[in-house]
Scaffold this motif. Structure first.
Motif, PDB file in Angstrom:
ATOM      1  N   PHE A  30       0.820  -1.205   0.000  1.00 52.94           N
ATOM      2  CA  PHE A  30       0.000   0.000   0.000  1.00 52.94           C
ATOM      3  C   PHE A  30       0.854   1.255   0.000  1.00 52.94           C
ATOM      4  N   GLY A  31       1.843   1.307   0.880  1.00 54.24           N
ATOM      5  CA  GLY A  31       2.698   2.484   0.959  1.00 54.24           C
ATOM      6  C   GLY A  31       3.417   2.772  -0.344  1.00 54.24           C
ATOM      7  N   THR A  35       2.719   5.932  -2.926  1.00 58.72           N
ATOM      8  CA  THR A  35       3.847   6.799  -3.292  1.00 58.72           C
ATOM      9  C   THR A  35       3.961   6.932  -4.806  1.00 58.72           C
ATOM     10  N   ARG A  36       3.824   5.818  -5.528  1.00 59.67           N
ATOM     11  CA  ARG A  36       3.882   5.884  -6.993  1.00 59.67           C
ATOM     12  C   ARG A  36       2.749   6.734  -7.549  1.00 59.67           C
ATOM     13  N   LEU A  37       1.560   6.577  -6.970  1.00 60.11           N
ATOM     14  CA  LEU A  37       0.420   7.375  -7.418  1.00 60.11           C
ATOM     15  C   LEU A  37       0.674   8.858  -7.166  1.00 60.11           C
ATOM     16  N   ASP A  56       1.684   1.287   6.948  1.00 57.54           N
ATOM     17  CA  ASP A  56       2.568   1.443   5.787  1.00 57.54           C
ATOM     18  C   ASP A  56       2.486   2.830   5.160  1.00 57.54           C
ATOM     19  N   MET A  57       1.848   3.778   5.849  1.00 58.63           N
ATOM     20  CA  MET A  57       1.790   5.159   5.378  1.00 58.63           C
ATOM     21  C   MET A  57       3.150   5.854   5.507  1.00 58.63           C
ATOM     22  N   HIS A  58       4.049   5.278   6.313  1.00 58.94           N
ATOM     23  CA  HIS A  58       5.374   5.883   6.480  1.00 58.94           C
ATOM     24  C   HIS A  58       6.161   5.921   5.173  1.00 58.94           C
ATOM     25  N   VAL A  59       5.875   4.991   4.259  1.00 59.73           N
ATOM     26  CA  VAL A  59       6.560   4.994   2.964  1.00 59.73           C
ATOM     27  C   VAL A  59       6.197   6.263   2.192  1.00 59.73           C
ATOM     28  N   PHE A  60       4.910   6.585   2.181  1.00 58.56           N
ATOM     29  CA  PHE A  60       4.445   7.818   1.543  1.00 58.56           C
ATOM     30  C   PHE A  60       4.994   9.038   2.282  1.00 58.56           C
ATOM     31  N   GLU A 164      -1.998  -3.100  -4.791  1.00 56.01           N
ATOM     32  CA  GLU A 164      -1.289  -2.215  -5.714  1.00 56.01           C
ATOM     33  C   GLU A 164      -2.193  -1.720  -6.835  1.00 56.01           C
ATOM     34  N   GLN A 165      -3.108  -2.558  -7.278  1.00 48.99           N
ATOM     35  CA  GLN A 165      -4.025  -2.149  -8.341  1.00 48.99           C
ATOM     36  C   GLN A 165      -5.211  -1.363  -7.791  1.00 48.99           C
ATOM     37  N   ALA A 166      -5.610  -1.646  -6.547  1.00 48.99           N
ATOM     38  CA  ALA A 166      -6.767  -0.967  -5.975  1.00 48.99           C
ATOM     39  C   ALA A 166      -6.484   0.494  -5.650  1.00 48.99           C
ATOM     40  N   VAL A 167      -5.270   0.820  -5.228  1.00 50.34           N
ATOM     41  CA  VAL A 167      -4.971   2.190  -4.796  1.00 50.34           C
ATOM     42  C   VAL A 167      -5.258   3.212  -5.900  1.00 50.34           C
TER      43      VAL A 167
END
Length: 329
Positions: A30-31, A35-37, A56-60, A164-167
């Motif tokens: 998710f993170g 981030t890619r989005l 996993d928001m820490h990645v963003f 990954e596809q849902a985000v």
């Protein structure tokens, strides 16, 4: 005289991996997807209620610190702020534990976000029985709480591919959404089935003549494993993955349930108010009959403990699934 530092005791009860031994996994899907989005869309922002590391928001946050808002332990404030951000044209993803987003902040999600139809994406970690810390953290009834909320899209992804596809799909979808988050080391399975996530669409991952599994969330991964192992007993099992709980893909469920097979629903949620009742009402309203067996969590407050033990106890393990199917045939 020397002193010895006591060894720090640790537990896997709170944030434990749901992956089986030897299973391929992806870390924090998710993170990384968010981030890619955000790299492509400057309107995407992230919020956390003091749980960025555990959702996993820490990645963003680390990639886009100027677009991350740490709201502290105040889930109601977080959803109210997310509504305000959506009002001015931004696309918020607000993350916390599912129990806090649904039990604690329901009114804010309902009246600040859903009623005006704002494009806020609520991300709930630890859905169902994905933590061993007992009823205070086990969101075993979040789907039941939210299914009645008008205009809310509810998604329960199976693995890292689904997430990954849902985000990006949810960011592009009009109105509010709720995503049941699998975090940490998440199984990677659906890439083997030519799968594409679509909001509101179920996907037949494998066909079979004897049994139809209708599954959602992490139970789709278990369903696929159980189906493969039941083949050794000459039980041919189809698996229909339903990642979107609302809006529900009634047409596909009715079509597959009409083929005369034993229909088994599998969900990481209470048997009250979730997938099983969605399928049952779908059949009833269509005047269609089927032998329906629900596999899910009991209508009870669950125990604390290690996840493998709890999944065996409450019937979510692959072994428990196979035993239940054999008894029903």
């Amino acid at each position: 005289m020397t002193t010895r530092t006591p060894r720090k005791l640790t537990t896997s009860a709170m944030i434990a991996s749901i992956a089986e031994e030897g299973q391929r996994t992806a870390k924090a899907p998710f993170g990384h997807a968010l981030t890619r989005l955000a790299d492509e869309r400057p309107d995407v922002v992230g919020l956390s209620a003091d749980l960025a590391k555990y959702t996993d928001m820490h990645v963003f946050r680390d990639a886009h610190p100027g677009r991350f808002f740490q709201m502290g332990m105040a889930e109601q404030v977080m959803l109210g702020a997310a509504a305000g951000l959506a009002e001015v044209g931004l696309t918020p993803f607000a993350s916390t534990y599912s129990v806090f987003a649904t039990r604690r902040a329901y009114d804010f999600l309902c009246l600040d976000i859903a009623e005006p139809g704002l494009g806020v994406n609520v991300v709930g970690a630890l859905p169902g029985l994905t933590t061993g810390y007992g009823p205070s953290h086990q969101a075993t009834e979040d789907l039941a709480i939210l299914r009645g909320m008008p205009g809310l899209t509810i998604v329960d992804p199976a693995d890292s591919v689904d997430i990954e596809q849902a985000v990006p799909a949810l960011a592009a979808h009009p109105g509010p959404t709720y995503l049941r988050l699998l975090r940490g080391a998440v199984p990677t399975v659906l890439d083997e089935y030519d799968y594409r996530f679509e909001v509101g669409r179920a996907a037949l991952l494998r066909d079979g003549r004897d049994v139809l599994f209708v599954s959602t969330g992490l139970m789709t991964v278990r369903a696929l494993t159980a189906a493969a192992e039941l083949a050794a007993d000459r039980v041919d099992v189809a698996v229909l993955h339903t990642p979107t709980i609302k809006p529900f893909d009634r047409a596909t469920v009715l079509r597959e349930a009409a083929k005369g097979r034993l229909v088994v629903t599998l969900e990481n949620h209470s048997v009250v108010g979730g997938l099983a009742e969605s399928v049952a009402s779908c059949l009833a309203f269509a005047g269609q009959t089927a032998h329906l067996v629900p596999i899910g969590l009991p209508d009870a407050f669950l125990a604390a403990g290690a996840l493998p033990t709890l999944h065996d106890r409450y019937g979510l393990s692959v072994t428990a699934i196979k035993d239940r199917v054999r008894r029903a045939l």
